[in-house]
Design a protein around this motif. Structure first.
Motif, PDB file in Angstrom:
ATOM      1  N   TYR B  28       0.511  -1.098   0.662  1.00 44.51           N
ATOM      2  CA  TYR B  28      -0.064  -0.128  -0.393  1.00 44.51           C
ATOM      3  C   TYR B  28       0.907   1.035   0.478  1.00 44.51           C
ATOM      4  O   TYR B  28       0.911   2.142  -0.833  1.00 44.51           O
ATOM      5  N   GLU B  29       1.872   1.039   1.156  1.00 43.30           N
ATOM      6  CA  GLU B  29       2.846   2.344   0.462  1.00 43.30           C
ATOM      7  C   GLU B  29       3.573   2.967  -0.358  1.00 43.30           C
ATOM      8  O   GLU B  29       3.714   4.046  -0.889  1.00 43.30           O
ATOM      9  N   LEU B  30       3.356   1.570  -0.911  1.00 39.85           N
ATOM     10  CA  LEU B  30       4.107   1.910  -2.714  1.00 39.85           C
ATOM     11  C   LEU B  30       3.322   2.618  -3.135  1.00 39.85           C
ATOM     12  O   LEU B  30       3.573   2.913  -4.715  1.00 39.85           O
ATOM     13  N   VAL B  31       1.907   1.838  -3.437  1.00 39.76           N
ATOM     14  CA  VAL B  31       0.422   2.642  -4.136  1.00 39.76           C
ATOM     15  C   VAL B  31       0.920   4.082  -3.636  1.00 39.76           C
ATOM     16  O   VAL B  31       0.624   4.754  -5.233  1.00 39.76           O
ATOM     17  N   GLU B  32       0.629   4.676  -2.409  1.00 42.09           N
ATOM     18  CA  GLU B  32       1.019   5.912  -2.728  1.00 42.09           C
ATOM     19  C   GLU B  32       2.052   7.029  -2.874  1.00 42.09           C
ATOM     20  O   GLU B  32       1.868   7.552  -3.330  1.00 42.09           O
ATOM     21  N   ALA B  33       3.445   6.229  -2.482  1.00 46.75           N
ATOM     22  CA  ALA B  33       4.217   7.083  -3.291  1.00 46.75           C
ATOM     23  C   ALA B  33       4.001   7.001  -4.384  1.00 46.75           C
ATOM     24  O   ALA B  33       4.011   8.386  -5.302  1.00 46.75           O
TER      25      ALA B  33
END
Lengths: 625, 119
Positions: B28-33
């Motif tokens: 999820y962190e990657l998606v947001e970043a």
């Protein structure tokens, strides 16, 4: 390392469900984690139903292993949980996810690509093996269904056709009912009667045999009566006949029975009758009754024609045996009591012997074999209307009935093989057209071989073809019916040649006797007998030259060079008894098999000596000590 | 702006590798970043990201590991491997060459941020 701790509340699942969804390594460690249970994990995770359902749908479509699915489900669940924790709504997260089917496809493809090479190899191998197995199973099932639905088209009743011809013979001309009645009278003593064949006036059992003959004078008369008929007139598949010399056999209740499966009683009954008459002839000779002896031989020679009537090979061989025995008796009669027969009687005997079984060199007629094989084809193959067809399931019973003791025993006797093998074998076994052609080719080869006189024969081609069939496993299976039904005829051909030689010897011996009576002495050569007492000098069946003849102290010796093809001047091979010496000299082997001759032969050599035909030799009577 | 699939196919993995070069991150962190740091240009759904992560993992360019989150549950993180670093360096050089080529054609101008040029 890989999230070993299950998110599943193991306590909420049944033991068996957890066991089913626990990886083996966890079970071995005594931990029933149930971590492969995606549905249970989804039920227990803290996500809205819509997101849980989305994960389930994705996982289901990925076509991954259970472990991989569980890992992906855990990861996606964690992703949505992170999203919810960061304030996103379930709807927004679901919308942002993308197309479920595409996601599942891409996730599945990516995970499969990432598998270790060894795992990929194992899976490909398993899939390959599975595909091959599936294909084989499909092919097997296809052939099994084809076999089960295939039905033969039986159009001819060969037995009925044969019997129809017999029915055309007036009953008064048929010998068979009389022979049958005669046999019933001696059935219980036939073995003893067979032993009487070798008895001589000086033997202890001679009187007993004489008494046996007297006790069965009626049966002897019946055989004479039957022999006087113009035809044998035996019906095939007659229920009463089936149990005649096989009391334990059940009657063949089926209509249109197979030709090759018939039980033939008449060959044995005729052979028993001939034996009886030969024994009677010997006793007649010993008692000086030439007319009775001649009458017996005359009857047997007529029975020879009766035996040949049906055309079966076994019948022809029985007829040949009866003729051969008659020739041997005539030789003994001429040696011991020639004076019992007049010139006219000797001439009649000569004509009858010369004309028996069509005269000339004795031959086998294989037409009935052809019909029997045609019958086989129509019963065990379908018929596509163009002469071709495929094997039907009925062939299993054929293998069970006729396979025992032969090369195909492994299939016929094994219940599992005999149940599972037919579809597979039907894919390999030759079709009707090819099978029939192969059989015909083989039979033609046999006939060509049998047409050759003995001195022109080498190693048997037909036996070589049969051996070649057996030597190749695939060919053996492909032509399995031939393996079951094809007899070896080379031995039969040899039997016919020996019988021809004995008959020719009897004709020469009659000629010698007639010459002696006319001139007071024996001729210096056999040519002197022609044409008055002998149409021509018969050939030596072993070298093709005329039979050999010498006068030894004024006594004629008629002989063949025998198996060693070497003229030893009429000397018998060394043996412990005369009959053994005859056996040594006459037991044919192809010239190529002869490495050397000796008096003490091994399997690679043959006995040194000649086959003495006249005067006939016999073993001395053994007396009890 | 919507980027063509073929361009995304080349840019997406490199972008992920670049993000992971700084620190390990979770999905999820990657998606947001990706969405925030590229103004949505390289925003991608989970149906694109996770297959990409699995492909990179299969090639040995990233490695996954589980770590306990603050909430107490297990979370899957990804970090760059040596192989991944090599690929990132190579891809970075290619993108720089491409950018220079496009600038020479006047397709791109000065002042376009490309981020750190080397790690």
């Amino acid at each position: 390392m890989s999230g070993e701790t299950a998110n599943v509340d193991a306590g909420r699942d049944s033991f068996w469900r957890r066991l089913t969804y626990t990886p083996l390594r966890d079970v071995v460690r005594g931990r029933m984690t149930g971590r492969l249970d995606v549905d249970a994990a989804m039920d227990h995770c803290r996500l809205p139903e819509a997101l849980r359902d989305l994960i389930r749908r994705v996982i289901r479509k990925t076509r991954l292993t259970r472990i991989e699915k569980a890992e992906v489900a855990r990861e996606l669940a964690g992703h949505f949980e992170d999203g919810l924790a960061s304030g996103a709504t379930a709807t927004a997260l679901a919308d942002a996810f993308g197309d479920v089917t595409t996601a599942a496809k891409l996730i599945g493809r990516a995970r499969r690509r990432g598998r270790p090479a060894a795992v990929k190899m194992i899976r490909w191998t398993a899939q390959g093996v599975g595909a091959v197995f599936g294909l084989l199973l499909f092919v097997y099932v296809w052939f099994a269904v084809k076999l089960l639905v295939s039905e033969p088209n039986i159009t001819r009743d060969y037995v009925a056709e044969f019997n129809a011809k017999i029915a055309e013979i007036p009953e008064s001309d048929r010998a068979w009912p009389i022979y049958r009645e005669a046999f019933l009278g001696i059935r219980d003593v036939q073995r003893r009667m067979s032993q009487c064949r070798s008895e001589r006036p000086e033997s202890d059992a001679w009187a007993e045999c004489g008494a046996l003959l007297e006790a069965h004078a009626e049966q002897i008369a019946l055989y004479h009566e039957g022999a006087a008929k113009s035809h044998l007139g035996v019906f095939l598949n007659d229920t009463a006949d089936r149990q005649l010399d096989n009391p334990g056999a059940s009657p063949n209740a089926e209509t249109n029975p197979t030709l090759f499966g018939l039980i033939l009683s008449h060959p044995n009954i005729l052979r028993v009758g001939a034996r009886l008459l030969h024994v009677d002839a010997r006793h007649a000779m010993a008692s000086g009754d030439g007319d009775r002896a001649l009458s017996d031989v005359r009857a047997v020679l007529q029975m020879v024609e009766h035996a040949s009537e049906s055309g079966f090979v076994i019948d022809q061989l029985v007829a040949t045996f009866m003729l051969s025995e008659s020739a041997v008796f005539v030789l003994e009669l001429l040696r011991d009591r020639a004076e019992l027969l007049s010139d006219g009687q000797l001439a009649e005997l000569s004509h009858r012997l010369a004309g028996a079984r069509g005269g000339g060199a004795l031959r086998l007629d294989l037409d009935m074999e052809r019909l029997a094989f045609e019958d086989f084809l129509q019963r065990y193959y379908t018929d596509d209307g163009d002469g071709d067809g495929c094997l039907t399931v009925q062939w299993r019973e054929l293998c069970s009935s006729y396979g025992a003791g032969t090369h195909q025993t492994a299939i016929a006797d094994d219940p599992v093989m005999s149940a599972l093998a037919p579809p597979a074998l039907s894919a390999i076994v030759a079709g009707r057209l090819e099978m029939g052609a192969r059989y015909e080719r083989h039979l033609n080869l046999v006939e060509q071989e049998l047409q050759l006189p003995l001195w022109e024969r080498g190693e048997s081609w037909s036996d070589a073809v049969t051996e070649a069939l057996w030597s190749n496993r695939l060919r053996q299976v492909r032509f399995l019916p031939l393996a079951v039904l094809m007899p070896s005829f080379s031995r039969a051909g040899f039997i016919l040649e020996l019988a021809t030689q004995r008959r020719d010897a009897a004709l020469v011996a009659i000629g010698l006797e007639l010459f002696r009576r006319r001139t007071g002495e024996y001729p210096g050569s056999l040519e002197e007998l022609t044409p008055r007492f002998l149409p021509q000098v018969p050939p030596d069946r072993y070298d093709g030259a005329p039979l050999k003849y010498r006068l030894v102290d004024g006594i004629p010796v008629l002989y063949s060079v025998g198996v060693d093809r070497d003229d030893d001047g009429g000397r018998l091979p060394k043996a412990d008894r005369p009959s053994r010496a005859i056996e040594y000299a006459s037991n044919w082997r192809p010239p190529s098999a002869i490495v050397a001759t000796s008096d003490d032969p091994s399997p690679l050599t043959v006995h040194d000596g000649d086959w003495v035909l006249w005067p006939p030799v016999e073993d001395p009577v053994e007396r009890p000590r | 702006m919507r980027i063509e699939r073929e361009l995304m196919r080349g840019a997406g993995p490199v972008a992920v590798l670049k993000l992971l070069a700084r620190q390990p991150m979770y999905g999820y962190e990657l998606v947001e970043a990706l969405s925030q740091q590229t103004d949505g240009v390289l925003a991608m759904g989970q149906s694109t990201l996770y297959p990409m992560l699995y492909n990179l993992e299969g090639k040995g360019q990233i490695k996954a590991f589980w770590r306990e989150a603050r909430s107490g549950r297990q979370r899957k993180y990804y970090r760059l491997t040596k192989k991944g670093k090599a690929r990132l360096a190579d891809s970075t050089a290619q993108w720089e060459a491409l950018w220079r080529a496009m600038r020479g054609l006047g397709l791109v101008g000065d002042g376009v941020a490309v981020g750190d040029t080397a790690s």
